[in-house]
Design a protein around this motif. Structure first.
Motif, PDB file in Angstrom:
ATOM      1  N   THR A  60      95.158  45.723  43.233  1.00  0.00           N
ATOM      2  CA  THR A  60      94.931  46.116  44.728  1.00  0.00           C
ATOM      3  C   THR A  60      94.984  44.712  45.754  1.00  0.00           C
ATOM      4  O   THR A  60      95.088  44.837  46.784  1.00  0.00           O
ATOM      5  N   SER A  61      94.722  43.722  44.897  1.00  0.00           N
ATOM      6  CA  SER A  61      94.868  42.187  45.536  1.00  0.00           C
ATOM      7  C   SER A  61      95.330  41.191  44.632  1.00  0.00           C
ATOM      8  O   SER A  61      95.323  41.388  43.338  1.00  0.00           O
ATOM      9  N   TRP A  64      93.196  39.991  41.132  1.00  0.00           N
ATOM     10  CA  TRP A  64      93.122  40.534  39.860  1.00  0.00           C
ATOM     11  C   TRP A  64      94.449  40.269  39.087  1.00  0.00           C
ATOM     12  O   TRP A  64      94.339  40.149  37.652  1.00  0.00           O
ATOM     13  N   ASP A 137      83.094  41.040  38.841  1.00  0.00           N
ATOM     14  CA  ASP A 137      83.365  40.992  40.428  1.00  0.00           C
ATOM     15  C   ASP A 137      82.912  42.353  40.842  1.00  0.00           C
ATOM     16  O   ASP A 137      82.320  42.306  42.047  1.00  0.00           O
ATOM     17  N   ARG A 138      83.150  43.530  40.125  1.00  0.00           N
ATOM     18  CA  ARG A 138      82.348  44.861  40.813  1.00  0.00           C
ATOM     19  C   ARG A 138      81.288  45.248  39.951  1.00  0.00           C
ATOM     20  O   ARG A 138      81.600  45.364  38.630  1.00  0.00           O
ATOM     21  N   ASP A 188      84.505  51.342  45.212  1.00  0.00           N
ATOM     22  CA  ASP A 188      84.021  49.927  44.770  1.00  0.00           C
ATOM     23  C   ASP A 188      82.660  49.677  45.403  1.00  0.00           C
ATOM     24  O   ASP A 188      82.560  49.496  46.591  1.00  0.00           O
ATOM     25  N   ASN A 190      81.267  46.927  45.657  1.00  0.00           N
ATOM     26  CA  ASN A 190      81.383  45.818  46.450  1.00  0.00           C
ATOM     27  C   ASN A 190      81.542  46.104  47.895  1.00  0.00           C
ATOM     28  O   ASN A 190      80.984  45.623  48.828  1.00  0.00           O
ATOM     29  N   ASN A 257      89.342  42.548  53.504  1.00  0.00           N
ATOM     30  CA  ASN A 257      90.053  41.598  52.639  1.00  0.00           C
ATOM     31  C   ASN A 257      91.483  41.401  53.283  1.00  0.00           C
ATOM     32  O   ASN A 257      91.830  41.711  54.415  1.00  0.00           O
ATOM     33  N   ASP A 282      90.231  36.627  49.939  1.00  0.00           N
ATOM     34  CA  ASP A 282      90.746  36.643  48.723  1.00  0.00           C
ATOM     35  C   ASP A 282      91.965  35.485  48.740  1.00  0.00           C
ATOM     36  O   ASP A 282      92.546  34.863  47.614  1.00  0.00           O
ATOM     37  N   LYS A 302      87.566  32.615  47.067  1.00  0.00           N
ATOM     38  CA  LYS A 302      86.823  33.064  45.790  1.00  0.00           C
ATOM     39  C   LYS A 302      87.890  32.388  44.749  1.00  0.00           C
ATOM     40  O   LYS A 302      88.436  33.487  44.138  1.00  0.00           O
TER      41      LYS A 302
HETATM   42  C1  BGC Z   1      87.105  42.412  45.275  1.00  0.00           C
HETATM   43  C2  BGC Z   1      87.994  41.793  46.468  1.00  0.00           C
HETATM   44  C3  BGC Z   1      89.191  42.612  46.524  1.00  0.00           C
HETATM   45  C4  BGC Z   1      89.015  43.957  46.412  1.00  0.00           C
HETATM   46  C5  BGC Z   1      90.386  44.711  46.484  1.00  0.00           C
HETATM   47  C6  BGC Z   1      86.977  43.577  45.614  1.00  0.00           C
HETATM   48  O1  BGC Z   1      86.316  44.269  44.435  1.00  0.00           O
HETATM   49  O2  BGC Z   1      85.817  41.729  45.209  1.00  0.00           O
HETATM   50  O3  BGC Z   1      88.050  40.371  46.213  1.00  0.00           O
HETATM   51  O4  BGC Z   1      89.835  42.275  47.813  1.00  0.00           O
HETATM   52  O5  BGC Z   1      88.130  44.429  45.141  1.00  0.00           O
HETATM   53  O6  BGC Z   1      91.167  44.309  45.449  1.00  0.00           O
END
Ligand code: BGC
Length: 369
Positions: A60-61, A64, A137-138, A188, A190, A257, A282, A302
């Motif tokens: 998704t970004s 990853w 990350d999550r 997510d 986050n 993001n 990102d 990050k």
């Molecule tokens: C990450 C972000 C990212 C998003 C979508 C989040 O969990 O921390 O950096 O933009 O996921 O992939």
């Protein structure tokens, strides 16, 4: 979340102490994280060449995608056997991948979850097999079976985004300002933390009339973007614009993001409106270009290299049977336990500091010269 979690601080500290000392008395049980019986790892460590599972979500970004290569290279270089998998097909694919990693005898599971609440039975199996689980990350939620969390400080990411939105609009003119709010995907963990961090800065300005959320959509649930998908953000922005901004100016948009920031900017351009201040996260290539071109206002640095490197350091610590360093034992209550975390510091990036921020990034430094 912060305040709520803070009330657990004392409890967390006491239980961390208790777990540590009990670990010392009986090195055969539980590691310092105390999660799911990763005792084997914390007490005895494991051999070089051990398999390490890395379960990543959907792409998704860009972070990853970068992580995949970095984990493969870094773990191999450190002497392990990486098994790095994306779950582009969704939650059940990720569940299956984790199952086979467990069957294949991984010593450590590093998990970037699609939905942090949907891996309960896999993580229970991991715990039963003595595998140490690191949420990457999550956060992994509603489970006891997560030993550590490694991430950039998500609340701080949100605070930086909120502040950047205010700063960017102030550079353009005086308030009051019309804004709209976007959040990430609700599965997510986050997403809520980013939003809460941003709202800790923005809410007082909404309350004092400096900011006007013209649509009235100020709740997380109203602002979410399912699956972190660009098309969902773009569609919502189209609707917000057509429903609220016929005669109103739009001064700023909180975007969680970069992928969503670019979708929001596309919507605004399609509607023929002036470019508002839009935040991001990102440091994606296209967004850094957009920042330099004066469109997107900010992003967050990050550096994925540092996050993966720290994760591999954790694997090495576990292999050596060491107790891992954590720097936050209060913020990440996953609903069942406060997960000991190692948090890295995010950095805000605008056109002004981009050259400095990306000086040692081979790709981005070229874009910001
Ligand atoms: C990450 C972000 C990212 C998003 C979508 C989040 O969990 O921390 O950096 O933009 O996921 O992939």
């Amino acid at each position: 979340m912060r305040n709520f979690a803070k009330s657990f601080a004392a409890v967390a500290a006491i239980s961390a102490l208790a777990l540590t000392s009990c670990g010392r008395e009986d090195p055969g049980t539980g590691n310092e994280g105390g999660g799911g019986g990763g005792g084997e790892a914390a007490s005895g460590g494991f051999e070089e060449g051990a398999p390490i599972g890395v379960a990543l979500p959907q792409k998704t970004s860009e972070n990853w995608v970068l992580a995949e290569q970095l984990f493969n290279d870094g773990l191999t270089e450190a002497g392990y056997e990486p098994d790095v998998q994306f779950a582009n097909g969704g939650v059940s694919e990720q569940q299956n991948q984790i199952n086979s990693m467990i069957t294949n005898g991984v010593e450590v599971l590093i998990v970037g979850a699609i939905d942090g609440a949907q891996l309960g039975s896999q993580l229970q199996e991991a715990a039963d097999a003595g595998i140490t689980v690191i949420a990457y990350d999550r956060l992994l939620t509603n489970t006891e079976n997560v030993d550590y969390y490694v991430a950039y400080d998500n609340f701080q990411v949100g605070e930086l985004q909120g502040q950047a939105l205010l700063d960017g609009m102030a550079e353009k003119g005086e308030g009051p300002y019309n804004i709209e709010l976007f959040a990430g995907s609700p599965d997510d963990a986050n997403a809520q933390v980013f939003f809460d961090g941003a709202m800790s800065i923005l809410q007082p300005k909404i309350d004092d009339g400096t900011l006007n959320v013209v649509s009235g959509q100020v709740e997380f649930n109203q602002a979410v973007t399912q699956g972190w998908k660009a098309e969902n953000a773009q569609r919502r922005m189209d609707t917000l614009l057509s429903g609220n901004y016929d005669s109103e100016e739009l001064h700023g948009v909180l975007s969680p993001n970069d992928t969503l920031a670019r979708a929001i900017l596309n919507s605004v351009k399609d509607a023929g409106k002036d470019i508002p201040v839009v935040t991001g996260q990102d440091s994606e290539v296209e967004s850094v270009k957009s920042i330099i071109a004066g469109e997107q206002y900010s992003t967050i640095n990050k550096d994925t290299r540092d996050l993966v490197e720290h994760s591999i350091t954790m694997v090495e610590g576990l292999a050596a049977g060491e107790e891992l360093e954590v720097n936050d034992e209060e913020s990440y209550d996953n609903g069942v336990k406060v997960v000991p975390a190692y948090l890295l510091e995010p950095q805000i990036v605008t056109k002004e500091n981009a050259a400095e921020a990306y000086a040692d990034d081979p790709t981005l430094s070229e874009l910001v010269k």
